[in-house]
Scaffold this motif. Structure first.
Motif, mmCIF file in Angstrom:
data_model
loop_
_atom_site.group_PDB
_atom_site.id
_atom_site.type_symbol
_atom_site.label_atom_id
_atom_site.label_comp_id
_atom_site.label_asym_id
_atom_site.label_seq_id
_atom_site.Cartn_x
_atom_site.Cartn_y
_atom_site.Cartn_z
ATOM 1 N N LYS A 38 -4.319 -0.561 12.200
ATOM 2 C CA LYS A 38 -4.410 -0.784 10.754
ATOM 3 C C LYS A 38 -5.869 -0.874 10.334
ATOM 4 N N GLU A 39 -6.100 -0.644 9.049
ATOM 5 C CA GLU A 39 -7.435 -0.818 8.492
ATOM 6 C C GLU A 39 -7.313 -1.347 7.067
ATOM 7 N N MET A 40 -8.342 -2.044 6.623
ATOM 8 C CA MET A 40 -8.389 -2.519 5.244
ATOM 9 C C MET A 40 -9.077 -1.448 4.396
ATOM 10 N N GLY A 41 -8.446 -1.073 3.287
ATOM 11 C CA GLY A 41 -9.054 -0.111 2.392
ATOM 12 C C GLY A 41 -10.062 -0.778 1.469
ATOM 13 N N GLU A 42 -10.814 0.035 0.746
ATOM 14 C CA GLU A 42 -11.808 -0.507 -0.181
ATOM 15 C C GLU A 42 -11.163 -1.424 -1.226
ATOM 16 N N GLY A 43 -9.952 -1.045 -1.686
ATOM 17 C CA GLY A 43 -9.247 -1.878 -2.659
ATOM 18 C C GLY A 43 -8.884 -3.241 -2.109
ATOM 19 N N HIS A 44 -8.459 -3.279 -0.846
ATOM 20 C CA HIS A 44 -8.122 -4.555 -0.208
ATOM 21 C C HIS A 44 -9.353 -5.458 -0.123
ATOM 22 N N ILE A 45 -10.462 -4.866 0.308
ATOM 23 C CA ILE A 45 -11.705 -5.632 0.436
ATOM 24 C C ILE A 45 -12.134 -6.170 -0.931
ATOM 25 N N ALA A 46 -12.024 -5.326 -1.955
ATOM 26 C CA ALA A 46 -12.411 -5.736 -3.310
ATOM 27 C C ALA A 46 -11.534 -6.886 -3.805
ATOM 28 N N ASP A 47 -10.231 -6.831 -3.510
ATOM 29 C CA ASP A 47 -9.317 -7.897 -3.955
ATOM 30 C C ASP A 47 -9.668 -9.235 -3.316
ATOM 31 N N VAL A 48 -9.907 -9.226 -2.009
ATOM 32 C CA VAL A 48 -10.255 -10.478 -1.311
ATOM 33 C C VAL A 48 -11.587 -11.011 -1.830
ATOM 34 N N THR A 49 -12.545 -10.106 -2.037
ATOM 35 C CA THR A 49 -13.860 -10.510 -2.546
ATOM 36 C C THR A 49 -13.735 -11.162 -3.923
ATOM 37 N N ARG A 50 -12.897 -10.577 -4.787
ATOM 38 C CA ARG A 50 -12.696 -11.146 -6.129
ATOM 39 C C ARG A 50 -12.055 -12.526 -6.059
ATOM 40 N N LEU A 51 -11.045 -12.676 -5.209
ATOM 41 C CA LEU A 51 -10.373 -13.978 -5.074
ATOM 42 C C LEU A 51 -11.351 -15.042 -4.594
ATOM 43 N N PHE A 52 -12.185 -14.659 -3.631
ATOM 44 C CA PHE A 52 -13.179 -15.610 -3.113
ATOM 45 C C PHE A 52 -14.223 -15.924 -4.177
ATOM 46 N N GLY A 53 -14.739 -14.888 -4.815
ATOM 47 C CA GLY A 53 -15.791 -15.084 -5.818
ATOM 48 C C GLY A 53 -15.316 -15.893 -7.010
ATOM 49 N N ALA A 54 -14.058 -15.677 -7.423
ATOM 50 C CA ALA A 54 -13.529 -16.403 -8.587
ATOM 51 C C ALA A 54 -13.094 -17.813 -8.227
ATOM 52 N N PHE A 55 -12.858 -18.077 -6.932
ATOM 53 C CA PHE A 55 -12.418 -19.394 -6.438
ATOM 54 C C PHE A 55 -11.201 -19.884 -7.229
ATOM 55 N N VAL A 56 -10.125 -19.100 -7.123
ATOM 56 C CA VAL A 56 -8.897 -19.400 -7.862
ATOM 57 C C VAL A 56 -7.704 -19.379 -6.915
ATOM 58 N N GLU A 57 -6.655 -20.084 -7.331
ATOM 59 C CA GLU A 57 -5.384 -19.981 -6.628
ATOM 60 C C GLU A 57 -4.648 -18.764 -7.179
ATOM 61 N N ALA A 58 -3.872 -18.116 -6.318
ATOM 62 C CA ALA A 58 -3.172 -16.902 -6.749
ATOM 63 C C ALA A 58 -1.953 -16.667 -5.877
ATOM 64 N N GLU A 59 -1.047 -15.827 -6.409
ATOM 65 C CA GLU A 59 0.131 -15.411 -5.669
ATOM 66 C C GLU A 59 0.168 -13.889 -5.610
ATOM 67 N N LEU A 60 0.884 -13.384 -4.620
ATOM 68 C CA LEU A 60 1.097 -11.945 -4.519
ATOM 69 C C LEU A 60 2.520 -11.650 -4.977
ATOM 70 N N ALA A 61 2.640 -10.864 -6.043
ATOM 71 C CA ALA A 61 3.953 -10.497 -6.571
ATOM 72 C C ALA A 61 4.343 -9.129 -6.010
ATOM 73 N N THR A 62 5.478 -9.090 -5.300
ATOM 74 C CA THR A 62 6.003 -7.834 -4.772
ATOM 75 C C THR A 62 7.218 -7.438 -5.603
ATOM 76 N N VAL A 63 7.125 -6.289 -6.256
ATOM 77 C CA VAL A 63 8.197 -5.826 -7.141
ATOM 78 C C VAL A 63 9.147 -4.929 -6.347
ATOM 79 N N LEU A 64 10.445 -5.282 -6.333
ATOM 80 C CA LEU A 64 11.461 -4.533 -5.600
ATOM 81 C C LEU A 64 12.441 -3.893 -6.572
ATOM 82 N N ASP A 65 12.857 -2.668 -6.271
ATOM 83 C CA ASP A 65 13.848 -2.018 -7.134
ATOM 84 C C ASP A 65 15.248 -2.500 -6.779
#
Length: 606
Positions: free
Chosen positions: A425-452
């Motif tokens: 596996k590898e982390m894509g640029e989008g994954h890295i950007a998301d983690v960086t934003r969460l760390f930089g913003a210092f916020v709590e968050a959830e991951l919403a997975t939408v299922l059909d």
């Protein structure tokens, strides 16, 4: 050529080696020859001036000044002259390498370049390989230091990938380093914006220098006027040679790259740094350096590197963490932030009072831990286990004071088209950007997975605390899982209390002590002794009255045996309870399966 095309062109020399060398050995020829050709080109404009100083019998400082670089060569040879004398190419090439200044000679010695010259000569390849490299133009006017650094990194990556059975020991996946570098710099606006700013970075397990290089690339991208001084230490000779060569190509002071065992022989004593990165070996015992480490721990205590405590001998990861703590620039001088990759063991191994617990206690009570990020499994070349990036700092922003952020990025990955060892596996640029934003913003968050309606995933979205989750599609649903959580430091602490119950005689009567301090006091029954872990955030007596007394009215706490411990139960904080299916749903499914089986049996009988 761009750096990718140039590195591919250089790597094409492997066509000459095929058959006489294994694939995993190509780098042992290509990397030192690339370094040699680059140095050959860099020194070309000042070669005559250096030779003039050599003829005059001048000492090394004069040769360095004449060369205009941090290195020189005192011979009259260059690659062009080498291929003009085919009969003596082996002898002349060795003389040429020996003519470099000591720091550069050390690189070729660690590459065991002399042995490669002999091997190439015996296989009739030395002239062809030398001729091929002599024809590659690596002059600084055509390829600047930054581009040459990228070329060399690409060659290192190719070498690591085709020898992936050992790559994980010396090579950290690029996207992991990229993430760590992002997290180091994201809060430091001065470094990213002020021209002329100078900062230092250090890696005590430098490997081939990837962490240092990518940190330099990141800073160059965001602030070309900034300067990053790189230091490191590496044990493996070949990796050390590659790292030192990479730093030389980038114009760094290569005396800052030291060989040796970081734990037993600190190559940078007394030095501190602005930033640090490390990927120490996972789960490797430190028995070989046990005597030196224990001696420093006992002799120097907190004045040395290992004051907080010593982990068990089977895993030395936390020794590297403490080594980094000792290298942090004091906050009065600007402070330090560092990132280290660890496996899951340092989060929780060892009970209260153990070496591991005491180390965790030190970093949490000293308010040094900013964040811990869980990475996806199967990210590294030689292991598929769960790994975590710890970010520590002695210059926490006010909002982070007294707190730790946990980010579960274990699902932030994409499958690779081709596995490399254990790396799937590898982390894509989008994954890295998301983690960086969460760390930089210092916020709590959830991951919403939408299922059909059929339960298939159709989308994912990060939901910051306080925001509404996405709407579910018709017949589908949205599953929420914690992604970023923030805790007070003391949330990870606990007291291990010893619960005693009285020793009784054959009639069931409690026995009292007869002598000394125990006289007149209830005597404990060691067979009934138990321990309880009480969170630091809860009063011990309140806990005892609620959890113990109702079940053992005669119990008491031996306060002299109470120990404080710390653990970080990462998975527990991100566990999401999945309710079991209803009996009606299960019965309906069984009925459907039974009906299909009966229909098939009927068809067979017909």
């Amino acid at each position: 050529m761009n750096h990718q095309s140039l590195s591919n062109f250089i790597w094409s020399v492997a066509d000459l080696l095929r058959g006489d060398y294994k694939q995993s050995e190509y780098g042992r020829v290509i990397l030192p020859f690339t370094v040699l050709r680059r140095l050959d080109c860099v020194l070309a404009p000042t070669r005559a001036a250096v030779l003039k100083e050599v003829e005059a019998g001048r000492p090394d400082p004069f040769l360095l000044r004449a060369a205009g670089q941090g290195f020189f060569n005192r011979t009259t040879i260059d690659l062009a002259k080498l291929i003009g004398d085919q009969d003596n190419i082996g002898t002349n090439l060795l003389s040429y390498v020996q003519g470099f200044s000591p720091e550069v000679r050390d690189i070729f010695d660690q590459f065991e370049f002399g042995a490669q010259i002999d091997r190439l000569a015996k296989n009739g390849l030395l002239y062809q390989v030398t001729e091929r490299f002599a024809g590659i133009d690596l002059h600084p006017s055509r390829v600047d230091n930054n581009q040459m650094g990228l070329v060399f990194e690409e060659l290192i990556r190719k070498f690591a990938e085709i020898s992936n059975e050992t790559a994980g020991e010396h090579f950290t996946p690029r996207e992991v380093i990229r993430l760590m570098v992002n997290l180091l710099f994201v809060e430091d606006d001065d470094v990213l914006s002020n021209p002329g700013v100078v900062r230092s970075i250090y890696d005590p397990t430098a490997g081939t220098g990837g962490m240092l290089s990518i940190a330099g690339e990141y800073l160059h991208e965001h602030n070309p006027g900034a300067q990053l001084t790189m230091s490191g230490q590496e044990l493996n000779p070949e990796s050390y040679a590659i790292c030192k060569a990479d730093m030389l190509i980038k114009g760094q002071d290569i005396s800052r790259i030291v060989q040796g065992n970081t734990l037993s022989d600190d190559g940078h004593p007394g030095q501190t740094f602005d930033y640090m990165l490390s990927n120490p070996p996972f789960g490797v015992e430190w028995k070989k350096v046990q005597k030196a480490v224990q001696d420093e721990h006992q002799r120097l205590g907190h004045a040395g590197r290992f004051g907080p405590g010593l982990p068990r001998v089977s895993d030395g990861s936390l020794l590297f963490l403490m080594h980094l703590l000792s290298k942090m620039r004091p906050w009065t001088e600007g402070g330090c932030r560092f990132g280290i990759v660890l496996n899951g063991s340092p989060l929780f191994t060892g009970g209260a009072g153990s070496g591991e617990s005491e180390i965790r206690r030190h970093v949490l009570e000293s308010d040094l831990v900013e964040a811990i990020i869980a990475l996806p499994t199967d990210m590294f070349y030689n292991t598929g286990i769960a790994t975590y990036v710890w970010i520590l700092s002695n210059k926490k922003p006010k909002a982070r004071t007294g707190k730790v952020q946990l980010i579960d990025a274990s699902s932030f990955s994409q499958k690779m088209r081709k596995s490399l060892g254990s790396k799937r596996k590898e982390m894509g640029e989008g994954h890295i950007a998301d983690v960086t934003r969460l760390f930089g913003a210092f916020v709590e968050a959830e991951l919403a997975t939408v299922l059909d309606a059929g339960g298939k995933e159709v989308a994912r979205e990060i939901v910051i605390a306080g925001e509404a989750p996405p709407a579910a599609p018709e017949g589908g649903k949205v599953k929420l899982a914690p992604l970023s959580r923030i805790f007070a430091n003391e949330s990870f602490g606990y007291r291990t209390i010893t619960v005693e119950r009285p020793l009784r005689d054959e009639n069931g009567k409690p026995l009292l002590g007869q002598k000394g301090k125990a006289k007149g006091k209830l005597q404990p029954d060691s067979a009934l002794r138990d321990t309880e872990n009480v969170p630091l955030t809860e009063d011990v007596e309140t806990y005892f009255a609620r959890e113990v007394k109702p079940h053992a009215p005669d119990a008491w706490i031996d306060h002299e045996k109470t120990k404080v411990g710390y653990e970080i139960p990462f998975s527990r904080h991100f566990y999401v309870f999945e309710p079991p299916r209803s009996l009606a749903e299960i019965d309906a499914e069984l009925a459907g399966v039974t009906a299909r089986i009966q229909a098939m049996l009927t068809e067979l009988a017909a």
